[in-house]
Design an enzyme around this catalytic site. Structure first.
Site, PDB file in Angstrom:
ATOM      1  CB  ILE A 144      31.551   8.735  -5.359  1.00  0.00           C
ATOM      2  CG1 ILE A 144      31.638  10.410  -5.417  1.00  0.00           C
ATOM      3  CG2 ILE A 144      30.523   8.081  -4.535  1.00  0.00           C
ATOM      4  CD1 ILE A 144      31.809  10.869  -4.162  1.00  0.00           C
ATOM      5  CG  HIS A 171      35.123  16.518   4.473  1.00  0.00           C
ATOM      6  ND1 HIS A 171      35.243  16.481   3.103  1.00  0.00           N
ATOM      7  CD2 HIS A 171      34.579  17.512   4.690  1.00  0.00           C
ATOM      8  CE1 HIS A 171      34.520  17.539   2.570  1.00  0.00           C
ATOM      9  NE2 HIS A 171      34.142  18.255   3.655  1.00  0.00           N
TER      10      HIS A 171
END
Ligand code: GRF
Length: 206
Positions: free
Chosen positions: A92, A109
């Site tokens: 992240i 994604h």
């Protein structure tokens, strides 16, 4: 010509798709640097084969997360990055990096966001959850990265039908093919200044 930084953690097939589209003249940009979170990522080999500077910047090599984030940001800045492309990158990004590159970070994604996304949804787990839920379609999403996880404005999506005999591997393979189509297209739209963000929405200029 805009400069891309492509961040990876694994095989780099999405990186390869971007390299192929650039070399075919479909993306008017250059990859300034490839940065992997893992030393063994085959994507590093792909980058080197194409003469692209490639580095591993791994959390394991830094005493604390602050030093890691600072090293990553320094490398991005060193290569005069215009757009950061997360291509299977499993870390992240820090709020500092996201603030430094507002609306200049995109991610691919392997689901139709907002389904099967967010903390803990990555790799084959995404597809297993889709299969377990019993969805009839899944797909891929390319979106801008904000300080949430998989929550930024959506740029492109494309559906993939779920077959009765699918398992996570067969489904992920078909979704990956769509990722290889959508990510280069989104990068091309960005570098041609065809993406306009209006709140949560992304308008694509013709
Ligand atoms: C793929 O599983 C993709 O769905 C996700 O991360 C992985 C990246 O694969 N974005 P690769 O490293 O680009 O081949």
């Amino acid at each position: 010509m805009k400069t891309l930084a492509v961040l990876i953690s694994g095989g780099g097939s999405n990186l390869q798709a971007i390299i192929d589209h650039i070399e075919a003249g479909h993306i008017r940009a250059r990859i300034g640097v490839v940065i992997s979170s893992r030393k063994d990522a085959y994507g590093l080999v792909r980058a080197k084969k194409h003469g692209i500077p490639a580095y591993c910047i791994s959390k394991a090599d830094y005493e604390d997360i602050e030093l890691f984030n600072r090293a990553l940001l320094a490398k991005l800045d060193e290569y005069n990055t215009d757009l950061i492309v997360l291509a299977g990158y499993l870390n992240i990004l820090s709020p500092e990096i996201i603030r430094r590159y507002p609306n200049r970070i995109i991610n691919v994604h392997p689901s139709l966001i907002p389904s099967f996304c967010g903390k803990g949804y990555y790799g084959l787990r995404v597809h297993q959850c889709a299969l377990d839920y019993g969805v009839k379609v899944t797909g891929a999403t390319v979106h801008f990265v904000d300080e949430g996880t998989d929550t930024g404005p959506i740029i492109l999506q494309k559906a993939v039908e779920v077959h009765e005999d699918d398992d996570a591997n067969t489904l992920s393979a078909r979704v990956l093919e769509v990722e290889h189509e959508l990510l280069p297209k989104a990068v091309s739209l960005f570098v041609d200044d065809k993406l306009v963000i209006e709140g949560r929405k992304v308008k694509i200029l013709e």
